[in-house]
Design a protein around this motif. Sequence first.
Motif, PDB file in Angstrom:
ATOM      1  N   TYR A 176       0.828  -1.200   0.000  1.00 38.94           N
ATOM      2  CA  TYR A 176       0.000   0.000   0.000  1.00 38.94           C
ATOM      3  C   TYR A 176       0.866   1.256   0.000  1.00 38.94           C
ATOM      4  N   ASN A 179       0.477   7.354  -2.775  1.00 44.36           N
ATOM      5  CA  ASN A 179       0.403   7.818  -4.166  1.00 44.36           C
ATOM      6  C   ASN A 179       1.591   7.244  -4.943  1.00 44.36           C
ATOM      7  N   ILE A 209       0.515   0.106  -9.802  1.00 43.51           N
ATOM      8  CA  ILE A 209      -0.374   0.245  -8.651  1.00 43.51           C
ATOM      9  C   ILE A 209      -1.707   0.824  -9.111  1.00 43.51           C
ATOM     10  N   ARG A 210      -2.716   0.701  -8.271  1.00 44.35           N
ATOM     11  CA  ARG A 210      -4.045   1.226  -8.567  1.00 44.35           C
ATOM     12  C   ARG A 210      -4.681   1.683  -7.260  1.00 44.35           C
ATOM     13  N   GLN A 211      -5.783   2.407  -7.378  1.00 46.97           N
ATOM     14  CA  GLN A 211      -6.491   2.825  -6.170  1.00 46.97           C
ATOM     15  C   GLN A 211      -7.001   1.589  -5.435  1.00 46.97           C
ATOM     16  N   ARG A 212      -6.940   1.629  -4.129  1.00 51.84           N
ATOM     17  CA  ARG A 212      -7.277   0.471  -3.311  1.00 51.84           C
ATOM     18  C   ARG A 212      -8.702  -0.002  -3.560  1.00 51.84           C
ATOM     19  N   TYR A 219      -3.213   3.703  -2.620  1.00 52.51           N
ATOM     20  CA  TYR A 219      -3.000   2.803  -3.743  1.00 52.51           C
ATOM     21  C   TYR A 219      -2.483   1.456  -3.254  1.00 52.51           C
TER      22      TYR A 219
END
Length: 315
Positions: A176, A179, A209-212, A219
């Motif tokens: 995690y 940003n 990565i991507r938004q959680r 992310y």
Amino acid sequence: MSVSSAARSLKDPLKVLYAGSTPYSILHSDSNARNLIVLSHATGFCKEVWIPVVKKLRNILSPTQRVRILAVDLGGHGDHLGNSDVERVNLRDWGKDLKAVVDADAISHGKSKQDIMTRFGVGHSAGSTAMLACEWDNPGYFNGGLMLIEPILRHPPFDNLPHNPLCDATLKRRRYFRNPSEAFANWKGKGAFKFWDDEALRYFSIYGIRQRRDKKQGYELKCRPEFESKCYMALNEMIYSLDSITTPISFFIGENTDFKFKSRKTGKWIGWDNVIHKGRYVVIPDSTHFVVMEKPAVIAGHILSMVSNTGASSL
């Protein structure tokens, strides 16, 4: 270049296309190209880590070398829509992913699946294993040749470790980030990322990565550590045979790679040159297992050489 500006440095926004659940992006295309280069990433990464290589390649292509370049996200990686919550990973499915993308792309720009294209497969690490899986199931599919960079292969009488330590180490990986900039700062100069080209690391920080998905702020890694761990176990179990491969093969190994084989006879660790007895064998100086992200200009030069030497890149 900052992390936030790296995504804007492409001439066009990076568009993600799909062949079923398998995503791919067109990183370069000439309108009359009948020569296709397919790029396949290593375990844990994504198709966008190839962008710096393709940028370098664009700069050295001649006007007569008309190519189309696709980069693919393998199952469980990047923007792939398949289920990553599986008990076991079947690497032969990755070979099917590659063929699905190539066939779908051909149809999308007005070619039939039966059209004869000169296809070149370029894979890194597990991406090389995926290329071989595709070729095993579809002999002659990559009719231009295969460029296998630090391939993960297991061949009797040689073994990898009985239990790949990466299976456990991956589960402890930080997943995690607030940003992309924090992800970049966390990885830069450390561990597997120690010698990465900054641009390659920026693209991975953006697209890896991507938004959680749990709706919390921040992310997360697109490739779940639990899935990546299973990939390493699957790679450890993969038996290969080059005997049935008829397409030209070139092997590219980082000079300082830590990937070796253990002889069942002597119990000693031995290098690639004692294992591979088919195809062209090239050592890339001052590089590790992650040579694609460390030496994008060098990799681009070797891709150009492969395409040029077939005589198939000019129409």
